[in-house]
Write a protein that holds these residues in place. Structure first.
Motif, PDB file in Angstrom:
ATOM      1  N   LEU A  43      92.712 -26.302   4.028  1.00 29.06           N
ATOM      2  CA  LEU A  43      93.354 -27.623   3.994  1.00 29.06           C
ATOM      3  C   LEU A  43      94.302 -27.790   5.170  1.00 29.06           C
ATOM      4  CD1 LEU A  43      93.860 -30.337   2.717  1.00 29.06           C
ATOM      5  CD2 LEU A  43      95.571 -29.252   1.236  1.00 29.06           C
ATOM      6  N   LEU A  44      95.094 -26.766   5.466  1.00 29.92           N
ATOM      7  CA  LEU A  44      96.004 -26.851   6.623  1.00 29.92           C
ATOM      8  C   LEU A  44      95.238 -27.124   7.912  1.00 29.92           C
ATOM      9  CD1 LEU A  44      98.691 -24.070   6.160  1.00 29.92           C
ATOM     10  CD2 LEU A  44      99.036 -26.531   6.299  1.00 29.92           C
ATOM     11  N   LYS A  45      94.110 -26.470   8.075  1.00 30.09           N
ATOM     12  CA  LYS A  45      93.292 -26.683   9.267  1.00 30.09           C
ATOM     13  C   LYS A  45      92.864 -28.149   9.360  1.00 30.09           C
ATOM     14  CE  LYS A  45      89.247 -24.799  11.597  1.00 30.09           C
ATOM     15  NZ  LYS A  45      88.155 -23.823  11.514  1.00 30.09           N
ATOM     16  N   GLU A  46      92.409 -28.719   8.237  1.00 32.36           N
ATOM     17  CA  GLU A  46      92.019 -30.131   8.244  1.00 32.36           C
ATOM     18  C   GLU A  46      93.211 -31.041   8.530  1.00 32.36           C
ATOM     19  OE1 GLU A  46      89.595 -31.629   5.124  1.00 32.36           O
ATOM     20  OE2 GLU A  46      88.155 -29.999   5.293  1.00 32.36           O
ATOM     21  N   LEU A  47      94.379 -30.699   7.966  1.00 29.38           N
ATOM     22  CA  LEU A  47      95.569 -31.514   8.198  1.00 29.38           C
ATOM     23  C   LEU A  47      95.979 -31.480   9.664  1.00 29.38           C
ATOM     24  CD1 LEU A  47      97.731 -30.654   5.050  1.00 29.38           C
ATOM     25  CD2 LEU A  47      96.455 -32.768   5.498  1.00 29.38           C
ATOM     26  N   PHE A  48      95.900 -30.321  10.283  1.00 26.63           N
ATOM     27  CA  PHE A  48      96.260 -30.227  11.703  1.00 26.63           C
ATOM     28  C   PHE A  48      95.262 -30.969  12.588  1.00 26.63           C
ATOM     29  CE2 PHE A  48      99.067 -26.625  10.584  1.00 26.63           C
ATOM     30  CZ  PHE A  48     100.209 -27.075  11.238  1.00 26.63           C
ATOM     31  N   ILE A  49      93.988 -30.890  12.268  1.00 25.84           N
ATOM     32  CA  ILE A  49      92.979 -31.641  13.032  1.00 25.84           C
ATOM     33  C   ILE A  49      93.246 -33.137  12.902  1.00 25.84           C
ATOM     34  CG2 ILE A  49      90.522 -32.274  13.096  1.00 25.84           C
ATOM     35  CD1 ILE A  49      89.958 -29.281  12.378  1.00 25.84           C
ATOM     36  N   ARG A  50      93.529 -33.588  11.678  1.00 24.94           N
ATOM     37  CA  ARG A  50      93.834 -35.009  11.456  1.00 24.94           C
ATOM     38  C   ARG A  50      95.090 -35.421  12.209  1.00 24.94           C
ATOM     39  NH1 ARG A  50      93.836 -39.701   8.543  1.00 24.94           N
ATOM     40  NH2 ARG A  50      95.839 -40.306   7.685  1.00 24.94           N
ATOM     41  N   ALA A  51      96.126 -34.588  12.164  1.00 27.67           N
ATOM     42  CA  ALA A  51      97.374 -34.910  12.872  1.00 27.67           C
ATOM     43  C   ALA A  51      97.129 -34.990  14.376  1.00 27.67           C
ATOM     44  CB  ALA A  51      98.448 -33.877  12.553  1.00 27.67           C
ATOM     45  N   SER A  52      96.317 -34.087  14.892  1.00 28.47           N
ATOM     46  CA  SER A  52      95.995 -34.098  16.313  1.00 28.47           C
ATOM     47  C   SER A  52      95.232 -35.364  16.688  1.00 28.47           C
ATOM     48  CB  SER A  52      95.164 -32.863  16.663  1.00 28.47           C
ATOM     49  OG  SER A  52      94.756 -32.892  17.995  1.00 28.47           O
ATOM     50  N   ASP A  53      94.262 -35.742  15.868  1.00 34.76           N
ATOM     51  CA  ASP A  53      93.498 -36.969  16.118  1.00 34.76           C
ATOM     52  C   ASP A  53      94.403 -38.203  16.057  1.00 34.76           C
ATOM     53  OD1 ASP A  53      91.223 -35.428  16.364  1.00 34.76           O
ATOM     54  OD2 ASP A  53      90.416 -35.956  14.385  1.00 34.76           O
ATOM     55  N   ALA A  54      95.293 -38.241  15.060  1.00 35.38           N
ATOM     56  CA  ALA A  54      96.202 -39.381  14.906  1.00 35.38           C
ATOM     57  C   ALA A  54      97.162 -39.472  16.086  1.00 35.38           C
ATOM     58  CB  ALA A  54      96.979 -39.266  13.598  1.00 35.38           C
ATOM     59  N   LEU A  55      97.646 -38.343  16.563  1.00 29.37           N
ATOM     60  CA  LEU A  55      98.547 -38.327  17.710  1.00 29.37           C
ATOM     61  C   LEU A  55      97.829 -38.822  18.963  1.00 29.37           C
ATOM     62  CD1 LEU A  55     101.363 -37.667  18.736  1.00 29.37           C
ATOM     63  CD2 LEU A  55     100.597 -35.314  19.081  1.00 29.37           C
ATOM     64  N   SER A  56      96.599 -38.402  19.147  1.00 25.91           N
ATOM     65  CA  SER A  56      95.811 -38.855  20.291  1.00 25.91           C
ATOM     66  C   SER A  56      95.566 -40.360  20.216  1.00 25.91           C
ATOM     67  CB  SER A  56      94.480 -38.092  20.317  1.00 25.91           C
ATOM     68  OG  SER A  56      93.701 -38.517  21.394  1.00 25.91           O
ATOM     69  N   PHE A  57      95.208 -40.862  19.023  1.00 18.67           N
ATOM     70  CA  PHE A  57      94.991 -42.291  18.820  1.00 18.67           C
ATOM     71  C   PHE A  57      96.265 -43.079  19.133  1.00 18.67           C
ATOM     72  CE2 PHE A  57      95.472 -45.944  15.958  1.00 18.67           C
ATOM     73  CZ  PHE A  57      94.394 -46.718  16.343  1.00 18.67           C
ATOM     74  N   SER A  58      97.391 -42.609  18.591  1.00 20.73           N
ATOM     75  CA  SER A  58      98.677 -43.288  18.819  1.00 20.73           C
ATOM     76  C   SER A  58      99.044 -43.285  20.291  1.00 20.73           C
ATOM     77  CB  SER A  58      99.785 -42.613  18.012  1.00 20.73           C
ATOM     78  OG  SER A  58      99.556 -42.773  16.651  1.00 20.73           O
ATOM     79  N   ASN A  59      98.834 -42.172  20.945  1.00 21.72           N
ATOM     80  CA  ASN A  59      99.147 -42.060  22.367  1.00 21.72           C
ATOM     81  C   ASN A  59      98.327 -43.065  23.178  1.00 21.72           C
ATOM     82  OD1 ASN A  59     100.479 -40.992  24.565  1.00 21.72           O
ATOM     83  ND2 ASN A  59      98.984 -39.340  24.851  1.00 21.72           N
ATOM     84  N   ASP A  60      97.032 -43.167  22.884  1.00 21.44           N
ATOM     85  CA  ASP A  60      96.171 -44.131  23.582  1.00 21.44           C
ATOM     86  C   ASP A  60      96.619 -45.564  23.313  1.00 21.44           C
ATOM     87  OD1 ASP A  60      94.689 -42.010  24.515  1.00 21.44           O
ATOM     88  OD2 ASP A  60      93.017 -42.301  23.110  1.00 21.44           O
ATOM     89  N   ARG A  61      96.968 -45.844  22.061  1.00 19.60           N
ATOM     90  CA  ARG A  61      97.377 -47.203  21.698  1.00 19.60           C
ATOM     91  C   ARG A  61      98.689 -47.593  22.377  1.00 19.60           C
ATOM     92  NH1 ARG A  61      96.933 -49.986  15.812  1.00 19.60           N
ATOM     93  NH2 ARG A  61      97.449 -52.058  16.539  1.00 19.60           N
ATOM     94  N   TYR A  62      99.674 -46.705  22.346  1.00 22.21           N
ATOM     95  CA  TYR A  62     100.952 -47.002  22.989  1.00 22.21           C
ATOM     96  C   TYR A  62     100.814 -47.095  24.502  1.00 22.21           C
ATOM     97  CZ  TYR A  62     103.368 -46.540  18.568  1.00 22.21           C
ATOM     98  OH  TYR A  62     103.791 -46.712  17.278  1.00 22.21           O
ATOM     99  N   SER A  63      99.959 -46.270  25.083  1.00 19.40           N
ATOM    100  CA  SER A  63      99.728 -46.349  26.526  1.00 19.40           C
ATOM    101  C   SER A  63      99.134 -47.701  26.905  1.00 19.40           C
ATOM    102  CB  SER A  63      98.775 -45.231  26.977  1.00 19.40           C
ATOM    103  OG  SER A  63      99.385 -43.980  26.812  1.00 19.40           O
ATOM    104  N   ALA A  64      98.187 -48.187  26.106  1.00 19.38           N
ATOM    105  CA  ALA A  64      97.578 -49.494  26.372  1.00 19.38           C
ATOM    106  C   ALA A  64      98.612 -50.609  26.235  1.00 19.38           C
ATOM    107  CB  ALA A  64      96.405 -49.730  25.429  1.00 19.38           C
ATOM    108  N   LEU A  65      99.449 -50.528  25.207  1.00 23.25           N
ATOM    109  CA  LEU A  65     100.495 -51.542  25.016  1.00 23.25           C
ATOM    110  C   LEU A  65     101.495 -51.525  26.163  1.00 23.25           C
ATOM    111  CD1 LEU A  65     101.171 -51.174  21.195  1.00 23.25           C
ATOM    112  CD2 LEU A  65     100.119 -53.135  22.353  1.00 23.25           C
TER     113      LEU A  65
END
Length: 159
Positions: free
Chosen positions: A126-148
């Motif tokens: 479960l921790l592995k899945e949570l870290f993968i999800r957190a990494s994906d969410a951070l990447s998504f947020s970074n791309d979104r804020y960069s575009a804004l």
């Protein structure tokens, strides 16, 4: 648990006899406009969407005394949320609001942590899945804020 498409690690935990339904986790119905989590609340629970669509909202101050709710993203069947507060009772960083009716699986955070401590192999998965999800969410947020930010710079250059 139903034939819901969800994280394999969460599925195994919810089906495990040491993580009992109605004690460690339960289902909750929700309706349109219902606030599931309020930004600033202190909780430690994890949620899994069995059906329905939820929106993640962040309170943004647009000017002194003026606020708006920014719809950051929408979550739907099979997705989970609340994982950022799993390891400590800190304030929720966003609100989660229902867009339509549906069903959540509400997972008691303290019970889940105790289970993970007692079942290290399942806890690790479960921790592995949570870290993968957190990494994906951070990447998504970074791309979104960069575009804004780029859009704002472009707008400033035009003015």
């Amino acid at each position: 648990v139903t034939e819901l498409v969800m994280s394999a690690a969460i599925q195994v935990i919810l089906d495990h006899p040491d993580f009992p339904h109605r004690i460690a986790w339960w289902r909750e119905d929700f309706g349109p406009g219902q606030v599931i989590i309020k930004e600033g609340d202190v909780t430690q629970n994890l949620y899994l969407i069995e059906s329905g669509v939820l929106r993640v909202n962040k309170d943004v101050e647009v000017s002194e005394g003026r606020h708006m709710q920014s719809g950051l993203l929408e979550l739907s069947e099979g997705e989970f949320f609340g994982e950022l507060n799993l390891f400590g009772e800190t304030t929720r960083c966003a609100s989660i609001v229902a867009l339509n009716k549906g069903v959540l699986i509400h997972i008691d955070g303290k019970a889940l942590l105790e289970f993970m401590d007692q079942h290290l192999d399942l806890g690790y998965a479960l921790l592995k899945e949570l870290f993968i999800r957190a990494s994906d969410a951070l990447s998504f947020s970074n791309d979104r804020y960069s575009a804004l930010y780029a859009r704002q710079l472009s707008h400033d250059d035009e003015c």
